[in-house]
Each structure stands twice: as C-alpha cells, then as structure tokens.
Design an enzyme around this catalytic site. Structure first.
Site, short mmCIF file in Angstrom:
data_model
loop_
_atom_site.label_atom_id
_atom_site.label_comp_id
_atom_site.label_asym_id
_atom_site.label_seq_id
_atom_site.Cartn_x
_atom_site.Cartn_y
_atom_site.Cartn_z
N GLN A 31 -11.52 -4.64 -0.13
CA GLN A 31 -10.52 -4.13 -1.08
C GLN A 31 -10.51 -4.94 -2.36
OE1 GLN A 31 -6.98 -4.56 1.36
NE2 GLN A 31 -7.69 -6.57 2.03
N ASP A 155 1.71 -6.34 10.41
CA ASP A 155 2.03 -6.38 8.98
C ASP A 155 0.81 -5.85 8.22
OD1 ASP A 155 2.79 -6.90 6.41
OD2 ASP A 155 2.77 -9.07 6.59
#
Ligand code: AG3
Length: 281
Positions: A31, A155
């Site tokens: 990313q 998370d």
C-alpha cells in the site's frame, strides 16, 4: 500556498485537513503510506488515501478497542492483535500487568517501521518484552491456531486492499477456533452512515453472527473517521459485554481519556437506524 489532504467519503462528500508539513510518503509492497503534520489534528497516518489515525483523536479508537474487552474479562492473559501496525492497540494493552503475551500479526512491516520512526505516540510500546511481532498475512496466521488466545483484536484497514481478508467468514471462523472457551474477538466494524460503509457493516455483522454465539456492536465518536460515527464488533463464545462487565476494572486505576465503565454500558445502546441495519444484515 495551501496544501490539503482530502478523503472522499462518497463521490459527493469529502473531508479535508490542512497540511502543515508533509513528513514521509512511501509505497510498500502492499500500500501507499503517507504521514503528515496538520494544524488541527497533529501528526496523521494515511494508508492508500484513507485516514488511519491522528495524534489528537487516536486515543478514542485505541481505548475503545482494548478496554471494552479487558473490562469484561480481567483474566485475559494471551492476546492476538491482527493488523494494528501503528502500535496504538498494543500501547493500551501493555498498561495491564496481568497480560502475559501479546502476539501481533501485521502484513506490512513498512507500516511498523514508519510508525516507530514517525509516530512514537502510538508505536512506543512495540518493544515491550511481552510483544511478539510477526510480519505475515493475518488470515494465514490464525489458520494454524487452536484454543490459544483469550482475546483477539482485529484492527484492520477498510474491507478492500490488504485488509480485505480480515472481513471474511474464513477469517472469523479461524478466530473462533483460535480462541479458548471464554474467548472474545473485537474488530473495527466501519461506519453505519454512508451507504458503502453501511454495507460493509452489514456484511461483517452477518458473518460474525454466523460464527459466534454472542455477536454485538458498540459505537464511539471519532472525529476524523468517515461520518465521525464508528462501530466496533464484540463477539464472544460465552461472555456478554454488559452482563459480564467486571466490577474490578475501576480498581486497576488506569487513567483513560475516553473509556469509562458508565460509557461501557452506554456504548452498546445503538440508534434505531443502526439497529435496523444490523437486524437486516
Ligand atoms: N484502523 C482503520 C480505521 C478505518 C478508517 N477508515 C477510513 N478512514 N476510511 C485504523 C488503525 C488505527 N490503529
């Protein structure tokens, strides 16, 4: 000259923060990673264009992901944290002397490296001796775990890109299996407000409910996330988040800025439109 960061919530609604100074921008194997300083929210971490945390309001998200399950079961000793490369969840967990082991599985080592360097506020406890970091895909990691953890905290990023696998039935099923008989799973559950996010809420809730006998949702107000209204999932094999709230949490004397045990009971009370969203999932 003004420089602004903008996250598009829909094609017709967006949220912008004025940039004081860009800090670092990198492309990892997984990313794009951006860190910048802002006047309004302090230092900000952005992954693939989506805002992950700001220095000013990250306490809300990280306190709500950790203290809610920890206050339900004070016997929690062994924990798996999935994602969470910024270290915010780990920081809150390390405040409990009772915790023995925190395994953290994060797919992107570069996120951890960047946060260690530029976000010490959240990454500050990643070197605690109880923390074991494994750089691997969370889905793969949980596949081989049986009956090992008291708590799993997921998370993740949003349900597209590197975080996609963490919203699948296979993943939730493997988390179930990795937990012991009183096990709890808490996950970031997206926002109920904008239509695409609401769809993600429904999908995740439906899948979690099909795996765990207890599957509920709680909320918090997070100013810098889409719509500011954020949900978390509380799923467990046996413990109810309100009935089983332990009387002893307050005697630990942990100082928190958002979480308290009154709010713990209140955060499971959802607005009608959110209840309907979940019922129709
Ligand atoms: N976890 C992901 C929150 C999702 C925010 N989504 C968005 N901005 N579109 C945040 C990581 C904090 N530890």
């Amino acid at each position: 000259m003004d420089l602004w960061y903008t996250e598009y919530y829909t094609k017709d609604a967006r949220f912008s923060i004025k940039i004081e100074k860009p800090v670092i921008s990198l492309e990892s194997e997984f990313q794009r990673i951006d860190v910048f300083d802002s006047y309004a929210f302090g230092r900000v971490l952005v992954l693939d264009g989506c805002l992950m945390l700001t220095e000013k309001d990250e306490f809300i998200y990280h306190e709500m992901m950790t203290h809610v399950p920890m206050a339900v079961n004070p016997e929690i000793r062994d924990i798996l944290v999935v994602g969470a490369g910024d270290g915010g969840v780990v920081r809150e967990l390390t405040r409990y002397d009772s915790i023995k082991r925190i395994d953290m599985v994060e797919i992107d080592k570069l996120v951890v490296d960047v946060c260690r360097e530029y976000l010490p506020q959240t990454a500050c406890k990643l070197d605690d001796p109880r923390v074991n970091i494994c750089y691997e895909d969370g889905l793969k990691f949980v596949r081989s775990k049986y009956n090992e953890y008291d708590l799993i905290i997921v998370d993740s990023t949003d349900p597209f890109g590197p975080g996609e696998d963490l919203f699948t039935k296979e993943f939730y099923g493997n988390c179930y299996k990795a937990l012991n008989a009183s096990g709890i799973m808490v996950n970031q559950h997206e926002s109920p407000y904008y239509p695409n996010d609401a769809l993600a809420v429904q999908r995740a809730h439906k899948l979690i409910k099909s795996v765990f006998p207890i599957a509920t949702v709680y909320q918090a107000h997070i100013p810098t996330y889409p719509s500011g209204h954020w949900l978390f999932g509380f799923a467990s094999k046996a413990l109810d988040p309100i009935v089983d709230l332990s009387a002893s949490w307050n005697s630990l004397g942990l100082k928190t800025r958002y979480y308290n045990t009154d709010l713990h009971k209140g955060c499971f009370a959802l607005p009608n439109y959110v209840k309907e969203l979940l019922e129709n999932a």
